[in-house]
Design a protein around this motif. Structure first.
Motif, short mmCIF file in Angstrom:
data_model
loop_
_atom_site.label_atom_id
_atom_site.label_comp_id
_atom_site.label_asym_id
_atom_site.label_seq_id
_atom_site.Cartn_x
_atom_site.Cartn_y
_atom_site.Cartn_z
N THR A 1 -11.42 3.83 18.83
CA THR A 1 -10.78 2.75 18.05
C THR A 1 -9.93 1.78 18.88
O THR A 1 -9.56 0.74 18.37
N ALA A 19 -8.04 -14.92 9.37
CA ALA A 19 -9.33 -15.58 9.14
C ALA A 19 -9.20 -16.74 8.16
O ALA A 19 -10.11 -17.54 8.03
N GLY A 28 -6.06 -4.45 10.24
CA GLY A 28 -7.19 -5.09 9.55
C GLY A 28 -6.70 -6.20 8.63
O GLY A 28 -7.29 -7.28 8.58
N LEU A 29 -5.60 -5.93 7.93
CA LEU A 29 -5.06 -6.95 7.02
C LEU A 29 -4.59 -8.17 7.81
O LEU A 29 -4.75 -9.31 7.36
N PHE A 65 -11.80 -1.53 18.80
CA PHE A 65 -11.71 -2.33 17.58
C PHE A 65 -10.33 -2.95 17.43
O PHE A 65 -10.18 -4.07 16.97
N LEU A 78 0.84 -1.21 0.00
CA LEU A 78 0.00 0.00 0.00
C LEU A 78 0.87 1.25 0.00
O LEU A 78 0.58 2.23 -0.68
N ILE A 90 -9.81 -6.42 18.73
CA ILE A 90 -10.21 -7.62 17.98
C ILE A 90 -8.97 -8.27 17.38
O ILE A 90 -8.78 -9.48 17.47
N GLY A 91 -8.12 -7.44 16.76
CA GLY A 91 -6.89 -7.96 16.19
C GLY A 91 -5.99 -8.56 17.25
O GLY A 91 -5.40 -9.64 17.07
N ARG A 123 -3.50 1.09 11.30
CA ARG A 123 -4.78 0.44 11.55
C ARG A 123 -5.20 -0.40 10.35
O ARG A 123 -5.77 -1.48 10.49
N ALA A 124 -4.90 0.09 9.16
CA ALA A 124 -5.19 -0.70 7.96
C ALA A 124 -4.40 -2.00 8.02
O ALA A 124 -4.92 -3.07 7.68
N VAL A 169 -5.90 -9.24 10.63
CA VAL A 169 -7.11 -9.98 11.00
C VAL A 169 -7.64 -10.77 9.81
O VAL A 169 -8.00 -11.95 9.93
N LEU A 170 -7.67 -10.12 8.64
CA LEU A 170 -8.14 -10.81 7.43
C LEU A 170 -7.30 -12.05 7.15
O LEU A 170 -7.82 -13.12 6.84
N GLU A 199 -2.26 6.36 10.21
CA GLU A 199 -3.54 5.67 9.99
C GLU A 199 -3.33 4.32 9.29
O GLU A 199 -4.12 3.40 9.44
N LEU A 200 -2.23 4.26 8.53
CA LEU A 200 -1.96 3.02 7.80
C LEU A 200 -1.76 1.85 8.77
O LEU A 200 -2.04 0.70 8.42
N LEU A 215 -7.28 -11.97 18.31
CA LEU A 215 -7.11 -13.03 17.31
C LEU A 215 -5.66 -13.44 17.19
O LEU A 215 -5.34 -14.63 17.11
#
Lengths: 326, 347
Positions: free
Chosen positions: B274, B333, B326-327, B277, B28, B280-281, B322-323, B329-330, B319-320, B284
């Motif tokens: 935040t 999964a 998310g990646l 949230f 990114l 969550i990461g 946090r992105a 966590v994805l 901010e990246l 996991l």
């Protein structure tokens, strides 16, 4: 609750809305402006919810709708500025949503992901990527306003300004209903959610059908995301999705995955949101009720409605579970 | 890999997932014209470069191990409680209320503010728990709605009741008697970290050492077996939501009475948003284990603290980070990823 029960509940809800609107008129609120605000708020919910109905009918769950709304709202504005047209922006949002839906579909179908966790991952990603994009694209943190001529114009009608996207959203719900219940492809989608092994044995591709619904659901949600700034707010902020992705999921649950009922639920929740805007600016009311309480209305409504109507629902047998060939 | 170097598989997978997240984040950065190597170097140095930085990383990790615990305890009972965010807001409001308003003797003041914050968090976890038990409302929807309601309610309380005299940007600060002592003058780390770690340990002992804890885990792992064993599913859910709420409330308190320099809640709630949230990461990556969560929180704390350096020294927006979370966590999964990797490695 049976399909008929839900239909009755929807009609009762619509009746209550009408009654409510006339009561508000006595308080000095204009019911037509309320309807206008309600229809605007309904549109992104309806688009996201109808798409997700199709997706869940095929057995895939996407709880990342919130993230898609946020990212496509930003990319939608970006596309609108590049091509100099609000409609192109809506398409940009649609394509963004489709790509994200496709990726999530790939992860779910071939990666056999835990779909709830994957969707949460998408939401968290958007929480960071959204603000990141806002700053990267426009070097301005948290908010971006675009030229007014990029707004998708509303149609002048006797009951007020209605966005063509709203009409498209209603049409999409009807088309989705016809697709599911009147076409061969629709039967296949239903079958793949209930008995993927039978679909597989019949020589059809389970994976492709699920990728299709995931992409389609993402595309509709993406169009809804781009609708937020380009046809409604006139600007984009980092909290623009504001829980609407989850309210759309509540619509899907309420509707028991039926697109037309999801449209009804979207209208109900959209009305609650429109109501909160209308109350927030009504003289005599706005001084007495703090804005913060008015802002809670859509969320409280969602919570109450979902708690009241949930009862017995019938979801596809394989929902949320990856298909593994024996 | 030789046998003596073999690490436990969950640990390897968690670390590999973080690596995947970082690589994807690097891509990114490339897309947006940044240099990922420089960025990650700044991030690493920022997070671990000096003793002060490690302490600061720990300060960032403190709330995350708690909000991670909220999600982890939920998962153990078979629930996706993503309501840590809202429960934490209410915890912060509760801590602010006690710490800024009531003069109390020193130790008692800290303890009361902490306990009230935890109870506020648990109270806010109650509606989704009851809706789930009584009406079968899916907790993903109800907790998110409660998060948004909590956001507006907390903002209202801050602006109308807790704002300090002559300042609109934040609440009146916690009285000195209600503050956790700062451990080292160079960092914002306070003694609240001991409370956080102790709470994680207590939950761990409770889940793995008591009958009620065992029942909670059984209800999550195998609902059918739990039913046959006479486990009351509703009670397990209530317990899980309650414990999660306590943890989130403590996380909120940790940002108010355990974090200089503000010692108060911003009117935008900016110093708590935040964190729920991000938990969550953390949960996991920590494999939904209270102790794994402590380790994971340290990693995420490093990302958060180092991210600020990355922004400053490499021009990559924090901010990246946090992105990237998310990646991660994805990636987590996708179990098939590891099967594919193992097949490729021929193991």
């Amino acid at each position: 609750m049976s399909a008929r029960g839900r239909l009755i509940a929807t009609l009762l809800g619509a009746g209550a809305v009408a009654f409510f609107a006339s009561a508000l008129q006595r308080l000095g609120l204009n019911p037509l402006s309320l309807l206008e605000a309600g229809l605007l708020a309904m549109t992104p919910l309806a688009l996201a919810a109808v798409g997700e109905c199709l997706n869940e009918k095929a057995g895939v769950v996407n709880i990342g709708l919130e993230g898609i709304l946020l990212i496509s709202a930003i990319t939608g504005v970006w596309a609108a500025e590049i091509f100099g047209s609000g409609t192109a922006g809506l398409l940009g949002g649609l394509v963004t949503g489709a790509v994200i839906g496709l990726v999530l579909g790939l992860v779910s179908v071939y990666g056999r992901a835990d779909q709830i966790i994957a969707g949460m991952g998408l939401n968290i990603f958007a929480l960071g990527f959204g603000p990141f994009l806002l700053i990267s694209l426009w070097a301005f943190p948290g908010i971006h306003l675009f030229p007014e001529e990029l707004m998708v114009p509303r149609l002048r009608t006797p009951i007020g300004g209605i966005s063509p996207v709203t009409i498209a959203a209603v049409a999409v719900a009807v088309l989705a209903h016809l697709l599911l219940h009147r076409t061969v492809l629709g039967f296949r989608i239903l079958a793949v959610g209930e008995k993927p092994e039978a679909v597989d044995v019949a020589g059809l591709r389970v994976d492709r059908l699920r990728l299709l619904t995931s992409t389609l659901g993402g595309a509709l949600c993406g169009a809804g995301g781009a609708f937020l700034p380009l046809a409604w707010f006139g600007g984009v902020v980092k909290e623009i999705s504001a829980g609407r992705g989850f309210i759309a999921l509540a619509c899907v649950v309420f509707a028991g995955l039926e697109p037309l009922l999801a449209l009804g639920a979207a209208f109900l929740f959209g009305f609650a949101e429109g109501f909160s805007y209308a109350v927030a600016v009504t003289p005599g009311v706005k001084e007495r009720i703090p804005f913060y309480f008015v802002s809670m209305v859509p969320y409280v409504t969602t919570l109450v409605v979902v708690a009241l109507v949930i009862g017995q629902r019938r979801f596809p047998r394989t929902i949320g579970r990856p298909y593994v060939r024996e | 890999m030789s046998a003596r170097l073999r690490l436990p598989r969950p640990l390897v997978e968690s670390l590999a997932t973080i690596a995947v997240g970082l690589v994807a984040g690097g891509l990114l950065m490339l897309v947006f014209g940044n240099n990922p190597l420089r960025a990650y170097q700044a991030l690493f140095v920022g997070a671990f470069g000096s003793l002060e930085d490690v302490l600061e990383t720990l300060a960032f990790a403190t709330p995350l191990m708690l909000t991670g615990l909220t999600f982890a305890v939920g998962v153990r009972a078979g629930l996706f409680n993503i309501g840590a965010e809202g429960q934490m807001y209410l915890g912060a409001v509760g801590a602010t209320f006690i710490a800024g308003t009531f003069p109390l003797p020193p130790l008692l003041h800290v303890a009361t503010a902490t306990l009230v914050a935890m109870l506020c968090g648990a109270l806010w976890a109650l509606p989704p728990a009851l809706l789930k038990i009584w009406r079968g409302v899916h907790e993903v929807i109800s907790t998110i709605m409660c998060n948004w309601i909590a956001f507006h309610l907390s903002t209202y309380l801050v602006i109308y009741f807790l704002t300090g005299a002559g300042r609109a940007d934040s609440t009146r600060p916690a009285l000195p008697t209600a503050r956790y002592p700062v451990l080292f003058a160079e960092s914002t780390l306070t003694a609240v970290i001991f409370v956080a770690v102790a709470f994680c340990l207590v939950v761990y002992l409770y889940l793995w050492g008591t009958r009620a804890g065992y029942e909670l885990r059984l209800a999550g792992e195998n609902p059918e077996a739990a039913r046959y064993a006479g486990v009351h599913a509703g009670r397990a859910m209530l317990l899980s939501f309650g414990m999660g709420g306590l943890a989130a409330g403590l996380a909120g308190a940790s940002q108010i009475i355990g974090r200089p320099p503000a010692w108060s809640l911003y009117a935008t709630l900016g110093n708590v948003t935040t964190l729920g949230f991000d938990g969550i990461g953390v949960a996991l990556v920590g494999r939904s284990h209270p102790l794994g969560g402590i380790l994971a929180a340290f990693l995420f704390g490093a990302l958060a603290h180092g991210g600020r350096f990355m922004e400053y020294h490499a021009g990559v927006l924090s901010e990246l980070v946090r992105a990237i979370n998310g990646l991660i966590v994805l990636t987590l999964a996708v179990p098939e990823l590891w099967a594919i990797v193992r097949r490729r490695l021929g193991r």
